[in-house]
Design an enzyme around this catalytic site. Structure first.
Site, PDB file in Angstrom:
ATOM      1  N   HIS A 121       0.840  -1.208   0.000  1.00 46.08           N
ATOM      2  CA  HIS A 121       0.000   0.000   0.000  1.00 46.08           C
ATOM      3  C   HIS A 121       0.872   1.255   0.000  1.00 46.08           C
ATOM      4  CE1 HIS A 121      -2.773  -2.907   2.215  1.00 46.08           C
ATOM      5  NE2 HIS A 121      -3.526  -2.525   1.199  1.00 46.08           N
TER       6      HIS A 121
ATOM      7  N   ARG B  55      -4.115 -10.200   3.850  1.00 46.77           N
ATOM      8  CA  ARG B  55      -4.594 -11.528   4.274  1.00 46.77           C
ATOM      9  C   ARG B  55      -3.445 -12.449   4.707  1.00 46.77           C
ATOM     10  NH1 ARG B  55      -8.801 -10.441   0.150  1.00 46.77           N
ATOM     11  NH2 ARG B  55     -10.810 -10.508   1.225  1.00 46.77           N
TER      12      ARG B  55
HETATM   13  P1  AMP Z   1      -6.455  -3.671  -0.574  1.00 44.47           P
HETATM   14  O1  AMP Z   1      -6.313  -2.880   0.700  1.00 44.47           O
HETATM   15  O2  AMP Z   1      -6.047  -5.103  -0.437  1.00 44.47           O
HETATM   16  O3  AMP Z   1      -7.792  -3.460  -1.242  1.00 44.47           O
HETATM   17  O4  AMP Z   1      -5.388  -3.053  -1.559  1.00 44.47           O
HETATM   18  C1  AMP Z   1      -5.387  -1.686  -1.869  1.00 44.47           C
HETATM   19  C2  AMP Z   1      -4.484  -1.437  -3.039  1.00 44.47           C
HETATM   20  O5  AMP Z   1      -3.165  -1.862  -2.719  1.00 44.47           O
HETATM   21  C3  AMP Z   1      -4.913  -2.245  -4.275  1.00 44.47           C
HETATM   22  O6  AMP Z   1      -4.793  -1.416  -5.424  1.00 44.47           O
HETATM   23  C4  AMP Z   1      -3.938  -3.378  -4.304  1.00 44.47           C
HETATM   24  O7  AMP Z   1      -3.703  -3.877  -5.604  1.00 44.47           O
HETATM   25  C5  AMP Z   1      -2.691  -2.718  -3.734  1.00 44.47           C
HETATM   26  N1  AMP Z   1      -1.794  -3.740  -3.206  1.00 44.47           N
HETATM   27  C6  AMP Z   1      -2.109  -4.737  -2.333  1.00 44.47           C
HETATM   28  N2  AMP Z   1      -1.049  -5.536  -2.129  1.00 44.47           N
HETATM   29  C7  AMP Z   1      -0.035  -5.042  -2.899  1.00 44.47           C
HETATM   30  C8  AMP Z   1       1.319  -5.436  -3.134  1.00 44.47           C
HETATM   31  N3  AMP Z   1       1.844  -6.496  -2.563  1.00 44.47           N
HETATM   32  N4  AMP Z   1       2.045  -4.685  -3.980  1.00 44.47           N
HETATM   33  C9  AMP Z   1       1.519  -3.588  -4.604  1.00 44.47           C
HETATM   34  N5  AMP Z   1       0.258  -3.170  -4.414  1.00 44.47           N
HETATM   35  C10 AMP Z   1      -0.509  -3.889  -3.584  1.00 44.47           C
END
Ligand code: AMP
Length: 289
Positions: free
Chosen positions: A37, A187
């Protein structure tokens, strides 16, 4: 960092920021923030005068038997990380703020929303498309930052931005990984130590297929077989089960299967490690020569 909880408050704060800054970047998240993030925040800070983030565990993108209630919520720590990173505005609404009673309007992206994760999680991308469209309307960012980690999500969002003529530039940032290859994910904190090591099957499967592609293999079936062979290795009697959801070779924009990867392709995997569903992917560049 100013924290807004209602759409009206956020709309007013963003109007104010856009009035004084030349450009505004948005980083939408579900919280439980990690370095993945924060890489989006860094990219947004380099390309915009001001950056807004959102933390919202969006109920409409979770299926009835999924982990909405259990999803990790670490709000205070998240605020500290975002403040340190230099985020100016945080939108952190409640579900009732975003979906007041009587709310019936959704964004349905069509067939693309039924592919990859959309096939395994019916309604997931309709929920994602709906919340992201609402966030765009509230914040009106010049650019919005998403991770390549959610490759199918990025494809669905590119699709709705084009179909709805949304005046925002999507910026998709590279996957941030642990040193051993595991893609960072909120997760991952569900995983026991044993599951954590079994979870490496995802990145290893992609690496195996990526190696093959690097040596000139362009047949999707051969790349898929390389991924499947990693998942079929018996991890032993004490191992938590790894249940493959999908291993696919698709066009990164349409998410439809391709037979040949000469013009580039997305290798995508999803698997349950015990009860935890993880995803990962690798972009194969177009074959030269
Ligand atoms: P989430 O909180 O899981 O909905 O993720 C929010 C944003 O962070 C989304 O655009 C995801 O694709 C991005 N994101 C989550 N994990 C990663 C990662 N390991 N590397 C880069 N971006 C990520």
């Amino acid at each position: 960092m100013l924290i807004c909880t209602t759409p009206a408050e956020m709309q007013a704060a963003c109007r104010h920021v856009r009035g004084s800054a030349h450009s505004l970047g948005l980083v939408p998240t579900m919280g439980a923030l990690h370095a993945g993030h924060l890489s989006l925040v860094s990219a947004a800070l380099t390309q915009n005068d001001a950056v807004a983030a959102s933390i919202f565990v969006n109920p409409t993108q979770f299926g009835p038997n999924e982990d909405y209630a259990a999803y990790p919520r670490t709000f205070d720590e998240d605020c500290r990380k975002l403040t340190e990173a230099g985020v100016a505005l945080l939108f952190a609404p409640t579900a009732a703020d975003m979906y007041p009673s009587g709310n019936t309007t959704f964004v349905d992206p069509g067939p693309i929303a039924t592919r990859l994760d959309g096939a395994s999680r019916p309604g997931h991308f309709r929920g994602v498309a709906t919340i992201v469209t609402r966030l765009f309307h509230i914040v009106q960012p010049d650019r919005a930052y998403f991770g390549q980690k959610d490759a199918a999500q990025a494809a669905v969002l590119r699709h709705i931005v084009r179909d709805l003529n949304l005046p925002v530039e999507l910026v998709v940032c590279p996957i941030v990984r642990e040193p051993d290859g595991l893609a960072l994910s909120s997760r991952n904190r569900y995983l026991s130590a044993g599951e954590r090591s079994r979870a490496l099957a995802l990145s290893r499967a992609l690496a195996a297929a990526g190696d093959l592609a690097g040596h000139g293999e362009t047949r999707a079936e051969a790349l898929r077989a390389a991924m499947l062979s990693v998942f079929s290795v018996d991890a032993g009697p004490d191992a938590a089960p790894v249940r493959l959801d999908y291993a696919a070779v698709v066009d990164p924009d349409t998410l439809l299967p391709v037979a040949d990867t000469s013009r580039g392709a997305l290798l995508a995997v999803a698997a349950f490690i015990g009860a935890t569903r993880l995803i990962d992917n690798l972009l194969i560049p177009a074959h030269e020569g």
